[in-house]
Write a protein that holds these residues in place. Structure first.
Motif, PDB file in Angstrom:
ATOM      1  N   ILE A 261       0.842  -1.192   0.000  1.00  0.00           N
ATOM      2  CA  ILE A 261       0.000   0.000   0.000  1.00  0.00           C
ATOM      3  C   ILE A 261       0.880   1.246   0.000  1.00  0.00           C
ATOM      4  N   THR A 262       0.577   2.153  -0.916  1.00  0.00           N
ATOM      5  CA  THR A 262       1.292   3.428  -0.968  1.00  0.00           C
ATOM      6  C   THR A 262       0.304   4.569  -0.719  1.00  0.00           C
ATOM      7  N   ALA A 263       0.833   5.691  -0.286  1.00  0.00           N
ATOM      8  CA  ALA A 263      -0.015   6.854  -0.013  1.00  0.00           C
ATOM      9  C   ALA A 263       0.818   8.119  -0.170  1.00  0.00           C
ATOM     10  N   SER A 264       0.128   9.216  -0.421  1.00  0.00           N
ATOM     11  CA  SER A 264       0.817  10.497  -0.538  1.00  0.00           C
ATOM     12  C   SER A 264       1.084  11.081   0.841  1.00  0.00           C
ATOM     13  N   CYS A 265       2.178  11.779   0.966  1.00  0.00           N
ATOM     14  CA  CYS A 265       2.494  12.454   2.230  1.00  0.00           C
ATOM     15  C   CYS A 265       3.235  13.746   1.930  1.00  0.00           C
TER      16      CYS A 265
END
Length: 274
Positions: free
Chosen positions: A261-265
């Motif tokens: 799982i990837t996400a913006s930060c």
């Protein structure tokens, strides 16, 4: 408060007595200093608005601020945040595939994150409606305790009437303002810039009535330059400095403890002066 020279008028027997205006004498009010979560940027008990054009990462910034509070981490200027709970109401982002991944990517403590998932009344579950469920949210938040930040995304959803009418917006937002004061937490409402307003003062570009920005004690704005550089800046503050900001970029990272799982930060950059 009744003036001595004016006799009190009694209401007819079939009518309720008129309301009385309460006056507080100035010398009975004890001056207090502003209580800051982040000095100059987030104040306890106050309404804030974070606005900007699409694609500038407004929600991601809000989640980065929330993560900083839940974990007691450092703000972009190096000062340390007090650790506390965060309430999030989002009418646009899904908790499972967007909100929680972004919070974890920002280093949040998920045990201190509470997402408003809906309202239950007489055994029936329905979506949370900020325009009429604020009292129920206050009750739940007071039971939870130690709430430092409440995020409302988008804040326009708190207005059941015409969001372009000052009177209706002020009346609709007042329960949210009162909620922040009751909980002694910062309230951060997310908004957009109106189309066709480029070149105007950023505070005047907040979507809807000018009352959104007028009621907020601090207005923050995001901007993206032609070179791709993004900036978070203060465009209004009634309780502190109203200038300066921080450069930032948006990165896509792997979410800790969540394989695949990837996400913006947000990656904070240099201080912007002026």
């Amino acid at each position: 408060m009744q003036l001595e020279h004016e006799p009190r008028r009694s209401a007819p027997p079939d009518q309720e007595p008129p309301a009385e205006v309460k006056l507080v004498r100035g010398d009975t009010i004890r001056p207090q200093s502003i209580s800051w979560l982040w000095d100059g940027w987030l104040a306890r008990g106050k309404l804030h608005v974070l606005a900007g054009a699409p694609g500038t990462g407004k929600s991601t910034i809000a989640f980065a601020l929330a993560a900083t509070i839940t974990a007691g981490r450092k703000w972009p200027d190096g000062s340390k945040a007090p650790r506390g709970n965060v309430l999030i109401w989002s009418g646009e982002d899904d908790p499972a595939d967007t909100i929680i991944p972004r919070l974890l990517a920002a280093g949040a403590d998920p045990h201190r994150v509470y997402i408003v998932s809906g309202t239950e009344h007489r055994g029936e579950h329905r979506p949370f409606d900020p325009s009429r469920d604020t009292d129920a949210l206050r009750h739940a938040a007071l039971q939870l305790g130690d709430v430092h930040l409440l995020i409302a995304d988008p804040i326009v959803s708190a207005v059941a009437g015409d969001s372009h009418k000052n009177t209706e917006v002020r009346r609709a937002l007042q329960p949210l303002v009162d909620l922040g004061a009751t909980l002694d937490c910062a309230v951060l409402g997310i908004s957009h810039f109106s189309k066709g307003t480029a070149g105007r003062d950023p505070t005047e570009r907040v979507t809807g009535s000018i009352a959104f920005a007028a009621l907020a004690r601090i207005v923050l704005a995001t901007a993206k330059g032609e070179d791709g550089c993004r900036v978070l800046a203060r465009t209004k503050s009634n309780i502190g400095p109203d200038a300066d900001g921080f450069q930032y970029s948006i990165a896509l990272v792997d979410v800790p403890t969540c394989s695949g799982i990837t996400a913006s930060c947000i990656e904070w950059g240099e201080i912007v002066t002026g």
